[in-house]
Design an enzyme around this catalytic site. Structure first.
Site, PDB file in Angstrom:
ATOM      1  N   GLU A  26       0.831  -1.213   0.000  1.00 45.61           N
ATOM      2  CA  GLU A  26       0.000   0.000   0.000  1.00 45.61           C
ATOM      3  C   GLU A  26       0.859   1.254   0.000  1.00 45.61           C
ATOM      4  O   GLU A  26       2.070   1.209   0.241  1.00 45.61           O
ATOM      5  CB  GLU A  26      -0.921  -0.002   1.225  1.00 45.61           C
ATOM      6  CG  GLU A  26      -0.170  -0.057   2.545  1.00 45.61           C
ATOM      7  CD  GLU A  26      -0.930   0.584   3.690  1.00 45.61           C
ATOM      8  OE1 GLU A  26      -1.163   1.801   3.606  1.00 45.61           O
ATOM      9  OE2 GLU A  26      -1.251  -0.119   4.665  1.00 45.61           O
ATOM     10  N   LYS A  88      -5.790  10.570   0.894  1.00 40.52           N
ATOM     11  CA  LYS A  88      -5.889   9.202   1.408  1.00 40.52           C
ATOM     12  C   LYS A  88      -7.116   8.558   0.762  1.00 40.52           C
ATOM     13  O   LYS A  88      -8.236   9.052   0.910  1.00 40.52           O
ATOM     14  CB  LYS A  88      -6.018   9.235   2.937  1.00 40.52           C
ATOM     15  CG  LYS A  88      -6.021   7.880   3.605  1.00 40.52           C
ATOM     16  CD  LYS A  88      -6.124   8.058   5.123  1.00 40.52           C
ATOM     17  CE  LYS A  88      -6.220   6.723   5.837  1.00 40.52           C
ATOM     18  NZ  LYS A  88      -6.398   6.898   7.296  1.00 40.52           N
ATOM     19  N   SER A 142     -13.730   0.833   9.882  1.00 44.29           N
ATOM     20  CA  SER A 142     -12.903   0.977   8.679  1.00 44.29           C
ATOM     21  C   SER A 142     -13.495   0.212   7.495  1.00 44.29           C
ATOM     22  O   SER A 142     -13.980  -0.920   7.639  1.00 44.29           O
ATOM     23  CB  SER A 142     -11.494   0.447   8.964  1.00 44.29           C
ATOM     24  OG  SER A 142     -10.761   0.365   7.759  1.00 44.29           O
ATOM     25  N   ASP A 144     -11.803  -1.158   5.412  1.00 47.04           N
ATOM     26  CA  ASP A 144     -10.936  -2.333   5.192  1.00 47.04           C
ATOM     27  C   ASP A 144     -11.701  -3.625   5.483  1.00 47.04           C
ATOM     28  O   ASP A 144     -11.508  -4.637   4.793  1.00 47.04           O
ATOM     29  CB  ASP A 144      -9.711  -2.298   6.120  1.00 47.04           C
ATOM     30  CG  ASP A 144      -8.781  -1.128   5.848  1.00 47.04           C
ATOM     31  OD1 ASP A 144      -9.001  -0.397   4.871  1.00 47.04           O
ATOM     32  OD2 ASP A 144      -7.825  -0.949   6.636  1.00 47.04           O
ATOM     33  N   LYS A 161      -4.591  -2.587  13.932  1.00 45.11           N
ATOM     34  CA  LYS A 161      -3.871  -1.525  14.648  1.00 45.11           C
ATOM     35  C   LYS A 161      -4.370  -1.461  16.095  1.00 45.11           C
ATOM     36  O   LYS A 161      -5.571  -1.508  16.359  1.00 45.11           O
ATOM     37  CB  LYS A 161      -4.076  -0.191  13.945  1.00 45.11           C
ATOM     38  CG  LYS A 161      -3.497  -0.175  12.532  1.00 45.11           C
ATOM     39  CD  LYS A 161      -3.611   1.187  11.886  1.00 45.11           C
ATOM     40  CE  LYS A 161      -2.973   1.193  10.508  1.00 45.11           C
ATOM     41  NZ  LYS A 161      -3.854   0.722   9.444  1.00 45.11           N
TER      42      LYS A 161
END
Length: 303
Positions: A26, A88, A142, A144, A161
């Site tokens: 990434e 981002k 998120s 993700d 995280k």
């Protein structure tokens, strides 16, 4: 139609055409995850670590509105120097950054999307996003996680995280049918620390076993990604109490300053780095290198 938007670096395209191992990387970690010049140095070191394992690195980003799978050193340096001026980019942002012909640093979700477009099956990163603390009130989750539910790419990471709510992240992945594989571990690593109170779904001991499971999953058309949780090397792991105190302080400051949404993760990671005297940045670099090596080994066996 994709060719209209997508540029695959010749070396990467050749490797994919010849069934040689490729590992996606990434670019948010370059622009938003670390300060310059450490970000550029780390990105180049990670690419080199993948090459040393016999695979081809493909750092992914959007440059001038073009979807780029595989960057050269000048492009990596450009993203690192521009830092947080680079947008981002997650799934929702891709068409707008492309249409405006801007630069974009891809998150885990966006990198997975572009990797799948190119035909790359393995992606190495630091940690995945997840359910944020306090999500019961904020619904801050998120993108993700939703990408992992739908996109056929394995994500090699040091867990989620540690600024996140690991328990809720774990529940969300389970609900979406995303397998969490522990590489030589029964415990879900928590980014800077090797263990947490949460377990993985399957412990696998070798890259060969992981590659075989990925192949079986996707050949049976069981769509969606896989989290491969690879603990930070013991020598670089941080003491749980040190990192917990830093995270709690950073979270309190973010709340006081009204920092939320996609600004929260870069703020929290930078603040934790300051509060730990830079130790968290060193740990972050080492765990990314560790994940890149394992990603290359899995990709080799997958091929």
């Amino acid at each position: 139609m994709l060719n209209q938007y997508l540029d695959i670096q010749p070396e990467v395209a050749e490797a994919l055409a010849n069934n040689q191992p490729v590992v996606a990387l990434e670019s948010t970690i370059i622009s938003h995850g670390m300060p310059y010049p450490r970000n550029v140095e780390t990105a180049l070191m990670v690419e080199e670590a993948i090459r040393e394992q016999g695979a081809i690195p493909a750092t992914i980003a959007i440059i001038g509105g073009r979807l780029k799978v595989g960057l050269d050193e000048a492009q990596i340096r450009h993203l690192g120097q521009a830092g947080q001026q680079v947008t981002k980019v997650s799934r929702r942002d891709i068409p707008f950054v492309v249409a405006a012909e801007k630069d974009g640093a891809t998150t885990v979700a966006a990198t997975m999307i572009l990797a799948e477009m190119a035909g790359i099956k393995v992606f190495a990163t630091g940690g995945i996003g997840g359910v944020h603390r306090g999500a019961q009130q904020t619904f801050d989750i998120s993108a993700d996680l939703q990408e992992l539910a739908n996109t056929n790419v394995a994500v090699v990471c040091a867990g989620a995280k540690s600024i996140l709510d690991l328990g809720l992240t774990r529940e969300y992945l389970e609900t979406q049918g995303v397998p969490v594989v522990g590489y030589q571990t029964d415990s879900l690593p928590a980014f800077y620390t090797r263990e947490s109170e949460h377990s993985v779904d399957y412990r696998l001991e070798t890259p060969e076993q992981i590659a075989a499971a990925l192949k079986a999953k996707w050949q049976m058309e069981l769509n969606g990604g896989v989290v491969v949780a690879n603990p930070i090397p013991e020598a670089y792991a941080m003491a749980p109490e040190v990192i917990t105190n830093a995270i709690e302080t950073a979270l309190r400051e973010a709340e006081e300053q009204g920092i939320a949404g996609k600004a929260s993760t870069p703020f929290l990671l930078a603040r934790v780095c300051e509060l730990t005297g830079g130790n968290s940045l060193d740990a972050n670099i080492q765990l990314v290198l560790n994940n890149a090596r394992l990603g290359a080994q899995i990709a080799k066996n997958y091929c």
